[in-house]
Design a protein around this motif. Structure first.
Motif, short mmCIF file in Angstrom:
data_model
loop_
_atom_site.label_atom_id
_atom_site.label_comp_id
_atom_site.label_asym_id
_atom_site.label_seq_id
_atom_site.Cartn_x
_atom_site.Cartn_y
_atom_site.Cartn_z
N VAL A 102 -71.03 -49.38 -4.88
CA VAL A 102 -71.84 -50.59 -4.68
C VAL A 102 -71.67 -51.54 -5.86
N VAL A 103 -71.71 -51.01 -7.07
CA VAL A 103 -71.55 -51.86 -8.25
C VAL A 103 -70.17 -52.50 -8.26
N ALA A 104 -69.12 -51.71 -7.94
CA ALA A 104 -67.76 -52.25 -7.91
C ALA A 104 -67.63 -53.33 -6.83
N MET A 105 -68.25 -53.11 -5.68
CA MET A 105 -68.22 -54.11 -4.61
C MET A 105 -68.88 -55.41 -5.07
N THR A 106 -69.99 -55.29 -5.76
CA THR A 106 -70.69 -56.48 -6.25
C THR A 106 -69.88 -57.21 -7.31
N VAL A 107 -69.27 -56.45 -8.22
CA VAL A 107 -68.46 -57.08 -9.28
C VAL A 107 -67.26 -57.80 -8.68
N LEU A 108 -66.58 -57.18 -7.73
CA LEU A 108 -65.43 -57.83 -7.09
C LEU A 108 -65.87 -59.10 -6.36
N CYS A 110 -68.04 -61.10 -7.28
CA CYS A 110 -68.35 -62.14 -8.27
C CYS A 110 -67.09 -62.75 -8.89
N ILE A 111 -65.93 -62.19 -8.62
CA ILE A 111 -64.68 -62.69 -9.20
C ILE A 111 -64.15 -63.82 -8.32
N PRO A 112 -63.85 -65.00 -8.89
CA PRO A 112 -63.39 -66.15 -8.08
C PRO A 112 -62.18 -65.85 -7.21
N ALA A 113 -61.30 -64.93 -7.62
CA ALA A 113 -60.12 -64.63 -6.82
C ALA A 113 -60.47 -64.07 -5.44
N PHE A 114 -61.67 -63.53 -5.28
CA PHE A 114 -62.09 -62.95 -4.01
C PHE A 114 -62.96 -63.90 -3.20
N TRP A 115 -63.08 -65.15 -3.63
CA TRP A 115 -63.98 -66.09 -2.96
C TRP A 115 -63.33 -66.73 -1.73
N THR A 116 -62.89 -65.92 -0.83
CA THR A 116 -62.48 -66.39 0.50
C THR A 116 -63.20 -65.54 1.52
N GLY A 117 -63.38 -66.09 2.70
CA GLY A 117 -64.13 -65.36 3.72
C GLY A 117 -63.50 -64.03 4.06
N ARG A 118 -62.17 -63.98 4.20
CA ARG A 118 -61.51 -62.74 4.57
C ARG A 118 -61.60 -61.71 3.46
N ARG A 119 -61.37 -62.11 2.22
CA ARG A 119 -61.40 -61.15 1.12
C ARG A 119 -62.81 -60.61 0.89
N LEU A 120 -63.79 -61.48 0.95
CA LEU A 120 -65.17 -61.01 0.78
C LEU A 120 -65.56 -60.07 1.91
N ALA A 121 -65.13 -60.38 3.13
CA ALA A 121 -65.44 -59.50 4.26
C ALA A 121 -64.82 -58.12 4.06
N VAL A 123 -63.99 -56.69 1.19
CA VAL A 123 -64.66 -56.01 0.07
C VAL A 123 -66.00 -55.45 0.52
N TRP A 124 -66.79 -56.25 1.23
CA TRP A 124 -68.13 -55.80 1.61
C TRP A 124 -68.08 -54.74 2.69
N VAL A 125 -67.20 -54.88 3.67
CA VAL A 125 -67.10 -53.87 4.72
C VAL A 125 -66.60 -52.55 4.13
N ALA A 126 -65.56 -52.62 3.28
CA ALA A 126 -65.01 -51.40 2.68
C ALA A 126 -66.02 -50.75 1.74
N GLY A 127 -66.71 -51.56 0.91
CA GLY A 127 -67.68 -50.99 -0.02
C GLY A 127 -68.86 -50.36 0.69
N THR A 128 -69.37 -51.04 1.73
CA THR A 128 -70.51 -50.49 2.47
C THR A 128 -70.11 -49.23 3.23
N ALA A 129 -68.92 -49.24 3.84
CA ALA A 129 -68.46 -48.05 4.57
C ALA A 129 -68.26 -46.87 3.63
N LEU A 130 -67.68 -47.13 2.44
CA LEU A 130 -67.47 -46.05 1.47
C LEU A 130 -68.82 -45.48 1.01
N PHE A 131 -69.77 -46.36 0.75
CA PHE A 131 -71.10 -45.90 0.35
C PHE A 131 -71.70 -45.01 1.44
N TYR A 132 -71.63 -45.46 2.68
CA TYR A 132 -72.26 -44.73 3.78
C TYR A 132 -71.60 -43.37 3.99
#
Length: 359
Positions: A102-108, A110-121, A123-132
């Protein structure tokens, strides 16, 4: 011929301190008295927290009773309960990895390189799925652990992340619907938002956790944890919708008119012109709402969840450590401070990057 007058040199540190705090005898007396009080409080805190404190658990509670300072032995002895709650002892490494995910997902995010809809999606889908997967198991050889055994910091982070993940897109939809040109849509949405905002969060959580199952069929009830998350997300979205709508009102009317003049349709003008400027205007209030939502996760303890505050209560709840409740709450407060302060500093960084408040 023009004469230029040189600017006076800036005052030194000593001159500035004298002007601020020692300009008159009375002001000097008040400053010295305040300094003495601050020094006394700082010394007392340092002496209690470090100089006279007990840090190791080898001596047990008896060593703490003999000491004059803090009993950090309770943290050394009971930190697993505070951080992992009811999670099975032999599987607590999974809960720790889930928190790291979760912390790694949040940090990623916050990085401008990931500020696109596809990349954020991604990151969040992968991070949430890994957590679950890590928390619940049942696949990949991981033993199954039900939600009723989740607790501690992992449960706090899960409730916060899922609340924001569901509530933020919902808030944008509510804000757009409240600005609709169709009165029945805008008024109905306004009634929903104002009704939710008029209720305390604990009432909504209690309703979704306890009352809602009586009104739903068995197949639609789901687990109590997910009902509570939906209630928390609804509360978050109602407040965030008004923040987003306020940001939209700050966008000059000519921006929308220019988008229409360029031939952009409704959705393109909203996504490319209106929302980016609205989110920029609403950034300080949005960060504040995220901070509030993180702290409000502690309310779920009232409806029976073993989040980090309830885990802390259990850590000192036994007879031998009952006297060390202050140290436990200080440790939990430090955890909250790290996350909340990080959110606040990141919000300040975004404000500087986007020059919020400057025109």
């Amino acid at each position: 011929m023009e004469m230029t007058v040189a600017a006076p040199p800036p005052p030194t540190i000593a001159e500035d301190l004298k002007r601020r705090y020692f300009a008159s005898p009375l002001q000097a007396l008040v400053s010295l008295f305040s300094l003495a009080v601050i020094a006394f409080v700082v010394w007392k805190v340092l002496n209690w927290a470090f100089l006279s404190a007990v840090f190791t658990a080898s001596g047990g509670p008896e060593a703490c009773h003999a000491a004059a300072g803090a009993c950090w032995s309770v943290i050394a002895e009971r930190w697993r309960i505070i951080l992992f709650g009811l999670y099975p002892f032999e599987e607590q490494w999974r809960s720790a990895l889930a928190c790291v995910a979760v912390v790694a997902m949040t940090v990623l995010s916050c990085i401008p390189a990931f500020w696109t809809g596809r990349r954020l999606a991604v990151v969040w889908v992968a991070g949430t799925a890994l957590f679950y997967v890590l928390m619940k198991g049942g696949i990949l050889g991981l033993p199954y652990v039900g939600e009723e055994s989740w607790g501690g910091l992992a449960l706090t982070l899960f409730i916060f992340v899922t609340t924001c993940l569901i509530g933020f897109p919902l808030s944008i939809c509510l804000a757009l619907m409240r600005r609709s040109d169709l009165p029945w849509i805008s008024r109905t949405t306004g009634l929903i938002i104002d009704s939710v905002r008029s209720l305390p969060l604990i009432t909504i959580l209690f309703t979704f956790a306890i009352v809602l199952p009586f009104a739903l069929p068995q197949w639609l009830q789901g687990d109590k944890l997910y009902r509570v998350i939906l209630g928390s997300a609804l509360f978050f979205s109602a407040y965030q919708a008004e923040i987003v709508r306020g940001g939209m009102q700050g966008v000059p009317k000519g921006q929308e008119e220019a988008a229409r003049a360029l031939g952009l349709g409704y959705w393109r003008s909203v996504s490319l012109v209106l929302l980016p400027q609205a989110m920029r205007n609403a950034l300080p209030a949005t960060i504040n709402q995220f901070v509030i939502s993180f702290k409000e996760t502690s309310l779920v303890v009232i409806i029976g969840f073993f989040e980090i505050l309830a885990s802390g209560n259990a850590a000192y709840g036994t007879g031998e450590w009952r006297f060390a409740y202050v140290e436990v709450y200080v440790f939990i407060a430090l955890i909250y401070f790290v996350f909340v302060f990080s959110l606040s500093r990141y919000g300040a960084y975004l404000e500087r990057r986007m020059a919020v408040g400057e025109r």
